[in-house]
Every structure is written in C-alpha cells, then in structure tokens.
Design a protein around this motif. Structure first.
Motif, PDB file in Angstrom:
ATOM      1  N   SER A  17       0.654  -1.095  -0.058  1.00 15.40           N
ATOM      2  CA  SER A  17      -0.165   0.067   0.161  1.00 15.40           C
ATOM      3  C   SER A  17       0.626   1.391  -0.514  1.00 15.40           C
ATOM      4  N   GLU A  18       0.645   2.062  -1.186  1.00 12.24           N
ATOM      5  CA  GLU A  18       1.751   2.899  -1.070  1.00 12.24           C
ATOM      6  C   GLU A  18       0.702   4.637  -0.349  1.00 12.24           C
ATOM      7  N   ILE A  32       4.401   1.620   8.763  1.00 14.63           N
ATOM      8  CA  ILE A  32       3.228   1.547  10.049  1.00 14.63           C
ATOM      9  C   ILE A  32       3.980   0.166  10.579  1.00 14.63           C
ATOM     10  N   SER A  33       4.432  -0.793   9.321  1.00 18.46           N
ATOM     11  CA  SER A  33       4.995  -2.089  10.637  1.00 18.46           C
ATOM     12  C   SER A  33       6.582  -1.631  10.994  1.00 18.46           C
ATOM     13  N   THR A  34       6.924  -0.432  10.578  1.00 19.68           N
ATOM     14  CA  THR A  34       8.531  -0.442  11.009  1.00 19.68           C
ATOM     15  C   THR A  34       8.209   0.711  12.433  1.00 19.68           C
ATOM     16  N   LEU A  35       7.444   1.213  12.190  1.00 21.34           N
ATOM     17  CA  LEU A  35       6.747   2.570  13.385  1.00 21.34           C
ATOM     18  C   LEU A  35       6.294   1.680  14.822  1.00 21.34           C
ATOM     19  N   VAL A  36       5.618   0.429  14.610  1.00 15.81           N
ATOM     20  CA  VAL A  36       4.993  -0.709  15.560  1.00 15.81           C
ATOM     21  C   VAL A  36       6.705  -0.830  16.347  1.00 15.81           C
ATOM     22  N   ALA A  37       7.203  -2.007  15.006  1.00 15.00           N
ATOM     23  CA  ALA A  37       8.167  -2.447  15.903  1.00 15.00           C
ATOM     24  C   ALA A  37       9.008  -1.957  16.675  1.00 15.00           C
ATOM     25  N   LEU A  99      14.184  -8.709  15.640  1.00 12.73           N
ATOM     26  CA  LEU A  99      13.126  -9.845  16.134  1.00 12.73           C
ATOM     27  C   LEU A  99      11.531  -9.404  15.924  1.00 12.73           C
ATOM     28  N   ILE A 100      11.097  -8.449  16.744  1.00 13.01           N
ATOM     29  CA  ILE A 100       9.976  -7.845  16.047  1.00 13.01           C
ATOM     30  C   ILE A 100       9.845  -7.526  14.870  1.00 13.01           C
ATOM     31  N   CYS A 101      10.639  -7.090  14.380  1.00 14.60           N
ATOM     32  CA  CYS A 101       9.641  -6.909  12.823  1.00 14.60           C
ATOM     33  C   CYS A 101       9.729  -9.066  12.191  1.00 14.60           C
ATOM     34  N   ASN A 102      10.653  -8.850  12.044  1.00  9.69           N
ATOM     35  CA  ASN A 102       9.792 -10.916  11.964  1.00  9.69           C
ATOM     36  C   ASN A 102       9.232 -11.066  12.472  1.00  9.69           C
ATOM     37  N   LEU A 116      -2.084  -5.820   7.659  1.00 10.17           N
ATOM     38  CA  LEU A 116      -2.698  -5.316   7.860  1.00 10.17           C
ATOM     39  C   LEU A 116      -0.669  -4.935   9.100  1.00 10.17           C
ATOM     40  N   LEU A 117      -0.243  -5.696   9.105  1.00  8.75           N
ATOM     41  CA  LEU A 117       1.444  -5.346   9.135  1.00  8.75           C
ATOM     42  C   LEU A 117       2.429  -6.283   8.984  1.00  8.75           C
ATOM     43  N   PRO A 118       2.863  -6.880   7.606  1.00 13.15           N
ATOM     44  CA  PRO A 118       3.577  -7.349   6.972  1.00 13.15           C
ATOM     45  C   PRO A 118       5.050  -7.139   7.938  1.00 13.15           C
ATOM     46  N   PRO A 119       5.880  -7.825   7.616  1.00 10.88           N
ATOM     47  CA  PRO A 119       6.859  -7.843   8.182  1.00 10.88           C
ATOM     48  C   PRO A 119       7.583  -7.110   7.493  1.00 10.88           C
ATOM     49  N   PRO A 120       8.366  -5.639   7.883  1.00 10.61           N
ATOM     50  CA  PRO A 120       8.895  -4.856   7.298  1.00 10.61           C
ATOM     51  C   PRO A 120      10.188  -5.673   6.509  1.00 10.61           C
ATOM     52  N   THR A 121      11.198  -5.942   7.179  1.00 11.64           N
ATOM     53  CA  THR A 121      12.024  -6.872   7.169  1.00 11.64           C
ATOM     54  C   THR A 121      12.165  -6.969   5.601  1.00 11.64           C
ATOM     55  N   GLY A 122      10.954  -7.926   4.994  1.00  6.91           N
ATOM     56  CA  GLY A 122      10.999  -8.346   3.922  1.00  6.91           C
ATOM     57  C   GLY A 122      10.804  -6.942   2.416  1.00  6.91           C
TER      58      GLY A 122
END
Length: 246
Positions: A17-18, A32-37, A99-102, A116-122
């Motif tokens: 999503s962009e 969003i996922s990075t900020l959550v992690a 670890l949290i990101c994954n 909604l929260l895909p791992p940002p490391t992907g």
C-alpha cells in the motif's frame, strides 16, 4: 489442477500500500510496521529498566540478560570489551528490533485479504538502510580509533598490498548487499510460503499447515535477527582491527 494454477495468480510479491508525498512513493505498510516494531522495542527497553532487579529476574529481564551475555562474549572474543563497548547496546537493539519486525509475520491481522502489518524486513527499503547504517557506523568507529578518516580509508582500500585495492572495495560493497539481502530474502520467502499454503490447499487442512509454518517462521525470524546482529559485531571487528598487530 486448473484451480490451483488460478489460485497461484493470487499470490502477490513486492506489492505494498502506498502513500504519495511531494512526488515520492512511500510504502505505507512498511512504514507503519517499522514504527510499530520500533515502538514495541522502546517499550520493552523501558519495561526492563523499570523491573530490573539483582534478585530472581523476571522473564523479560532474563531474556535480555541472556542475549546481552551472548553479545558480550562474542565482543570479548573478537575485539575486547574496552575497544568498542557501544557495540553491546547497538547489537542488542538491532536484534530486538529485527526480531519484532520478523515476528509481525505471524500476527493474523488482515483486512479484505490484505496483511495489515507485514514484516518490514521483507522490504528492501528497510534492510538496505540498516545495512548502510552499520557500514557507515563501523567506518566512523574505525576512523575514530585510527585518529582520522584518511587512515581508515587506507586501511579499508589498500591493506598491505596496493594491487588488492579493488578487491577491498568489492568486499565492502558485498558486505552491505549480503548483510541486507540475507535478511530480506529469508523473511520474504517466509511470507510467500504462507500465501502459497493459503491459496493452494483446501481450507480443511490449510490452518494446520499454516500454523505449523508460522511456528517455523518464528524460529527463522529469531535466527535471522541474531545473524544480522552477530554479523554487525564481525564487521565492526574487521573495521577496527589493526593489521600491523597480525
């Protein structure tokens, strides 16, 4: 067979999503996922600080103490604690954050079939900046130890023999790419496998294999986070070593 082939077309790779801002395209789900992690990492840090005790440790304190001990032992073997004491909090923070990101991959948070929260490391847009952060930080540490950026550049590029200067340059580029892509590839592959299981198998058995793979994904996520932090210590040791001592 045809239905399986049609289902395979539903598997999306590298789609996000962009947000569009000032002519830039930003991957909203990655941000969003990075900020959550990052938020969870900070909260865990404050929680450990508030509950730290010299008596019997709580579960979260025991977890951090175990990881800190592993990082300290590795640092002692490669550099010595007095050379780069800041590497312990750096490597520990990288490990917990990654670890949290994954592990975001195992959360069943979807909306209209979209995670909604895909791992940002992907997403390479996170792993490359992290690898570059380690790259610039290790050379800044090396320049500080050798009292000058020029001496650090000569240490990296020239070594003992001028003829091998191009090899040192290639090695530095490979370090950054391999450091990032190793993490990215494993996390992305895990996400693809979850999608394959979801669309290629009947619903009756889907949940069993999906659950088993998510447990395996937890293990892989922890291993990849540790490897990234471990390699950070190794790369720092190579940047800080004095070749004249060997």
């Amino acid at each position: 067979m045809t239905s399986h082939l049609l289902a395979a077309t539903d598997i999306t790779v590298g789609q996000h999503s962009e947000w569009h801002l000032f002519g830039l395209t930003l991957n909203a789900d990655t941000i969003i996922s990075t900020l959550v992690a990052a938020t969870v990492t900070i909260i865990l840090g404050f929680a450990v600080r508030a509950r730290v005790t010299s008596g019997p440790p709580s579960g979260i304190q025991l977890f951090f103490e175990t990881i800190t001990t592993i990082m300290r032992n590795q640092l002692r073997e490669t550099l010595g604690l007095r050379v780069a004491p800041y590497l312990i909090p750096l490597s520990l923070t990288l490990f917990v954050f990654l670890l949290i990101c994954n592990w975001l991959a195992v959360l069943p948070l979807t909306f209209a079939g979209t995670e909604l929260l895909p791992p940002p490391t992907g997403d390479v847009n996170l792993v490359y900046p992290l690898a570059l952060l380690v790259f610039f930080w290790k050379h800044a540490a090396g320049a500080r130890r050798r009292h000058g950026l020029g001496k650090q550049v000569m240490h990296t590029v020239k070594g003992h023999m001028t003829a091998f200067a191009p090899m040192w340059i290639i090695e530095e580029v490979v370090f950054v790419m391999s450091h990032a892509l190793r993490l990215f590839g494993n996390v992305l592959a895990g996400g693809i496998m979850l999608q394959v299981i979801a669309v290629m198998l009947p619903v009756e058995i889907n949940w069993t294999l999906n659950g088993a793979w998510k447990l395996f994904d937890l293990f892989i996520g922890a291993i990849q986070a540790f490897i990234f932090a471990f390699l950070t210590i190794i790369y720092f040791s190579q940047a800080l070593e004095l070749r004249a001592e060997h």
